[in-house]
Each structure stands twice: as structure tokens, then as C-alpha cells.
Scaffold this active site. Structure first.
Site, PDB file in Angstrom:
ATOM      1  N   LYS A 266      33.244  50.251  46.610  1.00 23.78           N
ATOM      2  CA  LYS A 266      34.671  49.973  46.753  1.00 23.78           C
ATOM      3  C   LYS A 266      34.845  48.554  47.289  1.00 23.78           C
ATOM      4  CE  LYS A 266      36.076  54.739  47.800  1.00 23.78           C
ATOM      5  NZ  LYS A 266      36.915  55.001  46.611  1.00 23.78           N
ATOM      6  N   ASP A 278      37.392  61.347  53.746  1.00 25.03           N
ATOM      7  CA  ASP A 278      37.115  61.908  52.429  1.00 25.03           C
ATOM      8  C   ASP A 278      36.496  63.307  52.531  1.00 25.03           C
ATOM      9  OD1 ASP A 278      37.471  61.524  49.717  1.00 25.03           O
ATOM     10  OD2 ASP A 278      35.512  60.589  49.403  1.00 25.03           O
ATOM     11  N   ARG A 341      33.842  65.049  42.375  1.00 26.58           N
ATOM     12  CA  ARG A 341      33.698  66.074  41.320  1.00 26.58           C
ATOM     13  C   ARG A 341      32.251  66.501  41.148  1.00 26.58           C
ATOM     14  NH1 ARG A 341      36.471  62.103  37.135  1.00 26.58           N
ATOM     15  NH2 ARG A 341      37.420  61.489  39.112  1.00 26.58           N
TER      16      ARG A 341
HETATM   17  N1  BES Z   1      37.737  59.631  47.634  1.00 22.95           N
HETATM   18  C1  BES Z   1      38.197  58.918  46.485  1.00 22.95           C
HETATM   19  C2  BES Z   1      39.665  59.201  46.175  1.00 22.95           C
HETATM   20  C3  BES Z   1      40.660  58.729  47.206  1.00 22.95           C
HETATM   21  C4  BES Z   1      41.269  57.501  47.060  1.00 22.95           C
HETATM   22  C5  BES Z   1      41.039  59.544  48.247  1.00 22.95           C
HETATM   23  C6  BES Z   1      42.192  57.102  47.980  1.00 22.95           C
HETATM   24  C7  BES Z   1      41.973  59.134  49.175  1.00 22.95           C
HETATM   25  C8  BES Z   1      42.557  57.904  49.034  1.00 22.95           C
HETATM   26  C9  BES Z   1      37.381  59.331  45.263  1.00 22.95           C
HETATM   27  O1  BES Z   1      36.065  59.657  45.507  1.00 22.95           O
HETATM   28  C10 BES Z   1      37.383  58.196  44.329  1.00 22.95           C
HETATM   29  O2  BES Z   1      36.816  57.190  44.653  1.00 22.95           O
HETATM   30  N2  BES Z   1      38.020  58.369  43.168  1.00 22.95           N
HETATM   31  C11 BES Z   1      38.078  57.366  42.181  1.00 22.95           C
HETATM   32  C12 BES Z   1      37.766  58.000  40.854  1.00 22.95           C
HETATM   33  C13 BES Z   1      37.587  57.008  39.741  1.00 22.95           C
HETATM   34  C14 BES Z   1      36.321  56.191  39.951  1.00 22.95           C
HETATM   35  C15 BES Z   1      37.517  57.736  38.429  1.00 22.95           C
HETATM   36  C16 BES Z   1      39.489  56.802  42.180  1.00 22.95           C
HETATM   37  O3  BES Z   1      40.437  57.550  42.338  1.00 22.95           O
HETATM   38  O4  BES Z   1      39.609  55.578  42.054  1.00 22.95           O
HETATM   39 ZN    ZN Z   2      35.612  60.345  47.402  1.00 23.72          ZN
HETATM   40 MN    MN Z   3      34.796  57.954  45.469  1.00 20.99          MN
END
Ligand code: BES
Ligand code: ZN
Ligand code: MN
Length: 486
Positions: A266, A278, A341
């Protein structure tokens, strides 16, 4: 507060009584937008209105007096619902300043229900929540010691409501504390220790699966995500088994103790500080388990907490890698930040093997859910409309808003097609909340299943009604209500 204190934190006590105790220094009185104003306030409607107080839910007006306790007019609106009363009670607490011993007259023995008293209790406890933090000086945790709900003979429904609300609020506070705790203070093994203590205290079984057990079980999703981490993973199976249960529900919680994104790192913007949260799904499931015995839940509940960090390292998952999940299906990794997931796949597969009546998973899964519904509302999707409707009804009564999105497997499953495996772990640029849910549906067999994506409402940026700044404990009361009403 250290991690060891989390399961045994002190909360304001809420009780009922005929009249306000002498020691109370702040007394709240319900006032609607029309009708009589309680005489004790010493102000009539016109005077209140001149000071801008109209009796709306969320409004309060503090009225100091030369002698005796400070009074607070607490707006409750017209014909308040339990949700209104929860918000009114929260507003009262937020007007309390440094007062420690409070009393309020927000329910009425004649007309109020157990649900009203429970909602008031939740509002009082949840709004007085502060995360104490990890600081040199003992920190500014809430000053509120006790609140007496008075104004009535304490009737059975009101007392039952206060007991109920005390338990559900305590559970949600636990979920908040867990999610607010920094990642180095709460890894998967720490959560194991906490779960074991909570299981003994609140009457549920805790089975621990470490990396060797997980390898034996073929949990390739959880082990794959864990590969980049110095910290070992844990799968915690929690069981609540009442005598002659009337149904069996499985709850699966995403427990990513910290989500760096992995190799798909990230960006280091301020937003990602909250990735310690998370594990909010796992926290909600664990907290739910702590409420069941006390609330005499008649449903058997099995909880699965799927716990690991998501970190980059020389041994981390790579793009293009293929993982074999617990149910035998294979997944090609296209983005290591879509890790939730992958670990839920194993948790769901294990849940299916027990053939429960339903599976509910709860996860901070996608930014796309937040993009679609904003920061306050969770997404719900699933394979069974009756189950989804149960969750929507529960959400209505607990004040945790959820909104259904379509699963659309027929239309969008192809977005997950892979050349080398049964599926890939991300879809295209659009509909990310939906493609994530379709991915999960591959691991739910024939069991009625619903998925809660709580990425948005896992936290709030400032105090707002019963939600206090930081982790919200979202989903905890909703899950409790759902299994109680089974
Ligand atoms: N934990 C994150 C999702 C998240 C984002 C939770 C902001 C709370 C606040 C999750 O693991 C993630 O990174 N999701 C990605 C998925 C993508 C790579 C398909 C996302 O939502 O960007
Ligand atoms: Zn996550
Ligand atoms: Mn993630």
C-alpha cells in the site's frame, strides 16, 4: 491500557432506580419537540427554544443551578424509537464533561419497552467509550462511573433491557479495544491468548490451529498470506453450545492483524494507519461469542477467527503464485493486497464442513464497498435472501446500517477467470465489492451464506452519536441480535 487488560476493562455501570441518587451531579431529562417540559428543569418551552433547544434527537442543553445537580435537557424527538433513544442517551453522555455520577430519565415505566431500555444503555456505554491508548501518563479514558436510569419503578422489562444493553455494549467495547490496539501489541498469538481467557470467562470453547495444524489441514489461503510475515498465523475456532440448541450458525471473521498490502504494498499515506483495524471482522465475531451465554442464546454458534499479518518479505506471496485452498480449489494471485478473501476462503471452507444452518462472514474486505456506500454503511451480499433479510432486520434494530448489493454471479464470475487456476483473486477495476463476494461464494458450498463488508464503518473519524472516534465495533451487536433471534 495494556493488551492483558483488554478482556477485563472497567465500564460505566448502568442501573435503574425510582429516583435519581443523591450523589448524581448531572441529571438528564427527556424533552420532546412538543408537549410538557419536565418541571424540574425550571425552564418552560419558550425559554428552551430561546436558547436554541427544540427537543430534537441529539440536541442537549445543560442547565446549571445554584444548588444541586446540573440538569440537562435531552432531546428525544417525537415518539422516539429505540434508535432515537440510543442516540439521545449518547448525546447526554457527550454533554457530561467531567461529571462522573450521572442519572437520566429517558424511559418511562408505563410505555417503554425492553428494547428502549437496552438502547438507552447501549447509547450511554458506547458514547462514553474512549480508547485509553498506550501512553506514559494514565490517559483520558472516560470519567463516567455510573448512570442511574430513574423516573419509574424499575419494572421487569426495563431491568431486563438494561442487563441486555450492558452485555451487548460491553461486547462492542471489546471489539473496539481489539481493533484500536496497535499491531505490535496484538498479533495472531496475542489474540489467541485473549480468546482463551474470554472463552473461560464467558463460556465458549476455543480450539487453536497453529501453522503445523493449518498445513496438515491444507489451509493454503491463510498460510499463503502469512508467508511474508515474521509472525505465525492462527485459526481460532470458537464454539458456543447451549443445551438442545434450536439451530446452528457459523460466523467467520477476517483477522488481518495488519494489512501492509504485501508485495502489492500500500502507498504510505495517512489513510493506512487504520490497517491495524483489518481484524475488525474477527473482533466482532470474538466479541459476539462473549455475549451469548449471558443473553441465554439458544442457538449454537461456531466462530472462526482467521488471523495473520499481510506483510512483504523475501518469502512473501508473489504475483502469479497459485494457492490451493482448504476446499481444493486453486487461486492465482494477481494482487497480494486482496488477501482477506484468501484467508476467508479457508475459514468458509471449514465452516461448510460442519454443515451449519447458515454462515455469516464479516470482513473489512474492500475499499470498493466504501466507495459505493460511503463510510457509515456496510455492504451485505449473499446466496440466501432470507438470511440477508434477517441481517437487515437486525441492523435496523441495532442501528448499524447495512445495504444489500447484488451478487450477480452469472454476470461477473467471469471477471475472476484465470488461465492457470480455478480463479484469480481480483476482478476488474469496477464492482470490487461484488467480485470479492463472488470469490467468497466459491467457498460456501450449499450452505445459506451472507457476507458483511465493513471496510467503511469499521471506524469513525470523530465522535458521532454512539460511535466514538476510532474503531466502532461495527457488526458486533448486529451479529448478537441475529443469532439471538434465530
Ligand atoms: N483491508 C483492505 C480493505 C480496506 C480498505 C479496509 C480500506 C478498510 C479500509 C483489503 O485487504 C484490501 O486491501 N482490498 C483491496 C482489494 C483490491 C486489491 C482488489 C482494495 O479494496 O483496494
Ligand atoms: Zn485487508
Ligand atoms: Mn489488503
Amino acid at each position: 491500557m495494556t493488551t492483558a487488560d483488554i478482556p477485563f476493562r472497567e465500564l460505566p455501570s448502568v442501573t435503574t432506580a425510582r429516583s435519581a441518587p443523591r450523589l448524581a451531579t448531572l441529571i438528564g431529562m427527556a424533552v420532546g419537540p412538543s408537549g410538557a417540559v419536565p418541571r424540574q428543569l425550571g425552564l418552560n418551552r419558550r425559554a428552551l427554544e430561546q436558547h436554541g433547544f427544540a427537543g430534537r434527537v441529539g440536541q442537549t442543553m445543560v442547565i446549571p443551578r445554584r444548588d444541586g445537580a446540573t440538569l440537562v435537557a435531552v432531546g428525544v424527538g417525537d415518539a422516539p424509537t429505540p434508535g432515537d433513544l440510543r442516540d439521545a442517551a449518547a448525546a447526554f453522555v457527550r454533554a457530561a464533561g467531567r461529571h462522573g455520577v450521572l442519572a437520566c430519565d429517558l424511559v418511562d415505566a408505563g410505555s417503554s419497552t425492553q428494547a428502549d431500555a437496552s438502547a438507552v444503555t447501549e447509547g450511554l456505554i458506547l458514547a462514553s467509550y474512549r480508547y485509553p491508548g498506550i501512553t506514559a501518563k494514565p490517559s483520558m479514558s472516560s470519567s463516567i462511573e455510573s448512570v442511574t436510569i430513574f423516573g419509574s419503578a424499575s419494572t421487569r422489562p426495563l431491568e431486563a433491557g438494561v442487563r441486555h444493553g450492558s452485555v451487548t455494549a460491553r461486547a462492542a467495547v471489546l471489539a473496539r479495544d481489539l481493533a484500536n490496539t496497535p499491531p505490535a501489541h496484538l498479533n495472531a498469538r496475542d489474540l489467541e491468548v485473549i480468546a482463551l481467557r474470554l472463552g473461560r470467562e464467558y463460556g465458549f470453547g476455543v480450539e487453536v490451529f497453529d501453522e503445523d495444524a493449518l498445513a496438515e489441514m491444507g489451509c493454503g489461503g491463510l498460510l499463503g498470506v502469512n508467508r511474508g510475515s515474521e509472525e505465525p498465523p492462527r485459526l481460532l475456532k470458537l464454539t458456543y453450545s447451549p443445551r438442545s440448541p434450536r439451530g446452528h450458525v457459523a460466523l467467520v471473521g477476517k483477522g488481518v492483524m495488519y494489512d501492509s498490502g504485501g508485495i502489492s504494498l500500500k502507498p504510505s499515506d495517512a489513510f493506512h494507519v487504520v490497517m491495524k483495524m483489518d481484524m475488525s471482522g474477527a473482533a466482532a465475531v470474538l466479541s459476539t461469542m462473549t455475549a451469548l451465554r449471558e443473553l441465554r442464546c439458544r442457538t449454537a454458534v461456531t466462530g472462526y477467527l482467521v488471523c495473520t499479518d499481510n506483510m512483504p518479505s523475501g518469502s512473501a506471496l508473489k504475483l502469479g503464485d497459485v494457492l490451493t485452498m482448504r476446499n481444493g480449489k486453486t487461486v492465482e494471485i494477481h494482487n497480494t493486497d486482496a488477501e482477506g478473501r484468501l484467508i476467508l476462503a479457508d475459514g468458509l471452507s471449514l465452516a461448510v464442513e460442519e454443515a451449519p444452518d447458515a454462515i455469516i462472514d464479516i470482513a473489512t474486505l474492500t475499499g470498493a464497498a466504501m466507495a459505493a456506500l460511503g463510510p457509515d454503511v456496510a455492504a451485505v451480499l449473499g446466496s440466501d435472501q432470507r438470511l440477508i433479510d434477517r441481517l437487515r432486520n437486525a441492523a435496523d434494530s441495532t442501528g448499524e446500517p447495512i445495504w444489500q448489493m447484488p451478487l450477480e454471479s452469472g454476470r461477473y464470475r467471469k471477471l475472476l477467470d484465470s488461465n492457470v487456476a480455478d480463479m484469480r483473486n481480483i476482478g476488474g477495476p469496477y464492482g470490487g465489492c461484488i467480485t470479492a463476494a463472488i470469490f467468497l461464494s466459491e467457498f460456501t458450498g450449499d450452505v445459506p451464506w451472507a457476507h458483511l463488508d465493513i471496510a467503511g464503518p469499521m471506524k469513525v473519524d470523530g465522535d458521532e452519536a454512539w460511535r466514538s472516534k476510532g474503531a466502532t465495533g461495527f457488526g458486533t451487536r448486529l451479529l448478537i441480535d441475529t443469532v439471538l433471534g434465530w
